[in-house]
Design a protein around this motif. Sequence first.
Motif, short mmCIF file in Angstrom:
data_model
loop_
_atom_site.label_atom_id
_atom_site.label_comp_id
_atom_site.label_asym_id
_atom_site.label_seq_id
_atom_site.Cartn_x
_atom_site.Cartn_y
_atom_site.Cartn_z
N GLU A 63 -44.89 63.22 66.64
CA GLU A 63 -44.36 64.58 66.58
C GLU A 63 -45.12 65.50 67.53
O GLU A 63 -44.52 66.34 68.22
CB GLU A 63 -44.45 65.11 65.15
CG GLU A 63 -44.10 66.59 64.99
CD GLU A 63 -42.68 66.94 65.39
OE1 GLU A 63 -42.42 68.12 65.67
OE2 GLU A 63 -41.83 66.02 65.46
N ALA A 64 -46.43 65.35 67.59
CA ALA A 64 -47.24 66.19 68.48
C ALA A 64 -46.87 65.94 69.94
O ALA A 64 -46.74 66.89 70.72
CB ALA A 64 -48.72 65.90 68.26
N LEU A 65 -46.68 64.70 70.31
CA LEU A 65 -46.31 64.38 71.69
C LEU A 65 -44.93 64.92 72.02
O LEU A 65 -44.68 65.36 73.15
CB LEU A 65 -46.38 62.87 71.91
CG LEU A 65 -47.78 62.26 71.87
CD1 LEU A 65 -47.71 60.74 71.95
CD2 LEU A 65 -48.65 62.80 73.01
N ARG A 66 -44.03 64.91 71.02
CA ARG A 66 -42.70 65.50 71.25
C ARG A 66 -42.84 66.99 71.53
O ARG A 66 -42.19 67.53 72.43
CB ARG A 66 -41.83 65.26 70.02
CG ARG A 66 -40.39 65.74 70.20
CD ARG A 66 -39.64 65.78 68.88
NE ARG A 66 -40.21 66.78 67.97
CZ ARG A 66 -40.00 68.09 68.09
NH1 ARG A 66 -39.25 68.57 69.08
NH2 ARG A 66 -40.53 68.92 67.23
N GLU A 71 -43.32 71.60 75.64
CA GLU A 71 -44.18 72.61 76.27
C GLU A 71 -44.43 72.31 77.75
O GLU A 71 -45.03 73.12 78.46
CB GLU A 71 -45.52 72.69 75.54
CG GLU A 71 -45.41 73.25 74.13
CD GLU A 71 -46.73 73.27 73.40
OE1 GLU A 71 -47.77 72.88 74.00
OE2 GLU A 71 -46.76 73.70 72.23
N GLY A 72 -43.99 71.15 78.22
CA GLY A 72 -44.15 70.81 79.62
C GLY A 72 -45.49 70.23 79.98
O GLY A 72 -45.80 70.06 81.17
N LEU A 73 -46.30 69.86 78.98
CA LEU A 73 -47.62 69.31 79.26
C LEU A 73 -47.60 67.78 79.34
O LEU A 73 -48.51 67.17 79.90
CB LEU A 73 -48.63 69.74 78.19
CG LEU A 73 -48.90 71.24 78.11
CD1 LEU A 73 -49.83 71.55 76.94
CD2 LEU A 73 -49.51 71.75 79.40
N VAL A 74 -46.56 67.17 78.77
CA VAL A 74 -46.45 65.72 78.70
C VAL A 74 -45.07 65.33 79.21
O VAL A 74 -44.08 66.03 78.97
CB VAL A 74 -46.65 65.22 77.25
CG1 VAL A 74 -46.29 63.75 77.11
CG2 VAL A 74 -48.09 65.46 76.80
N GLU A 166 -37.56 81.20 79.01
CA GLU A 166 -37.90 80.10 78.12
C GLU A 166 -38.13 78.81 78.91
O GLU A 166 -39.01 78.01 78.59
CB GLU A 166 -36.79 79.89 77.09
CG GLU A 166 -36.76 80.93 75.99
CD GLU A 166 -37.90 80.77 75.00
OE1 GLU A 166 -37.87 79.83 74.20
OE2 GLU A 166 -38.83 81.61 75.03
N GLN A 167 -37.35 78.62 79.97
CA GLN A 167 -37.53 77.43 80.82
C GLN A 167 -38.83 77.51 81.61
O GLN A 167 -39.47 76.48 81.87
CB GLN A 167 -36.35 77.30 81.79
CG GLN A 167 -35.01 77.02 81.12
CD GLN A 167 -33.87 77.03 82.11
OE1 GLN A 167 -34.02 76.66 83.27
NE2 GLN A 167 -32.70 77.46 81.67
N GLY A 171 -45.96 74.37 80.44
CA GLY A 171 -46.92 73.83 81.40
C GLY A 171 -48.19 74.65 81.58
O GLY A 171 -48.55 75.50 80.80
N TRP A 172 -48.84 74.37 82.71
CA TRP A 172 -50.21 74.83 82.92
C TRP A 172 -50.35 76.33 83.10
O TRP A 172 -51.34 76.92 82.67
CB TRP A 172 -50.78 74.12 84.16
CG TRP A 172 -50.91 72.66 83.92
CD1 TRP A 172 -49.99 71.69 84.22
CD2 TRP A 172 -51.98 71.98 83.28
NE1 TRP A 172 -50.44 70.46 83.82
CE2 TRP A 172 -51.66 70.61 83.25
CE3 TRP A 172 -53.20 72.40 82.73
CZ2 TRP A 172 -52.51 69.66 82.69
CZ3 TRP A 172 -54.04 71.45 82.18
CH2 TRP A 172 -53.69 70.10 82.16
N THR A 173 -49.38 76.99 83.74
CA THR A 173 -49.54 78.42 83.98
C THR A 173 -49.49 79.22 82.68
O THR A 173 -50.01 80.33 82.60
CB THR A 173 -48.47 78.98 84.94
OG1 THR A 173 -47.20 79.00 84.29
CG2 THR A 173 -48.39 78.16 86.21
#
Length: 234
Positions: A63-66, A71-74, A166-167, A171-173
């Motif tokens: 669930e965390a990975l989903r 969030e765009g991190l994975v 929202e899109q 990610g990192w920013t």
Amino acid sequence: MRERVDQRPILDQVNSEMLVSVNDAVTRALREAILSGKIRPGDRLLQDELARQLGVSRQPVREALRRLQSEGLVVQTPQRGLLVREFTKADLQEHYYLRQLLESEAAQSAAERITSAELQELKALNQAMIQAVAFDDTSTLVELNVQFHRRIRESARMPALFRLLEQLWVGWTVFTPLFLPQRSRRSVREHAAIIAALEARDPERAAQTMREHIAHAAKEYFSQADSDRHSRGR
């Protein structure tokens, strides 16, 4: 490609007595490990190994990975499975540029349309962020920051702009700057300036303070990234 996650322990076990759900606790632990650099861009994420290191079952890890994918991190790849997402400097520069353009427009519109209740919610969120900074609770700070900016987007009453932002809010920013030394303290001060402009119903000042807020985050992020690259190159 690095595969550090399945080679040596890098995560602390999740405390089952935490006042959050196991899913939330695992998400926070993995997000913080990624953003703090314990797990690096390009690293492979193996559910069994992560579950072992965190001391939980596979379900909350899944669930965390989903969530981290949303969030765009994975990212999911055909050949190697789940990896920490890698961004080029050009990707990040474009991302910050677009956020400055669109979030300043959202703030400008919000200054004309935000309700008193929404203003009070923004103040409460920023106050909670100040408390999180005081306790060095970066995970809570990140989550509150997401809520703060989303409330402004909602207050703009522009559905198409909301969807575009929202899109972009992945990610990192979005997450990394709050992990930089002193950035979180400056961020809550900048939030206070945005709130003041919204409360004054001043569209131009609201747009300017939001634009400067994101520009400052970008400047500090790239300054730290360049410093890190220089240190590794020695």
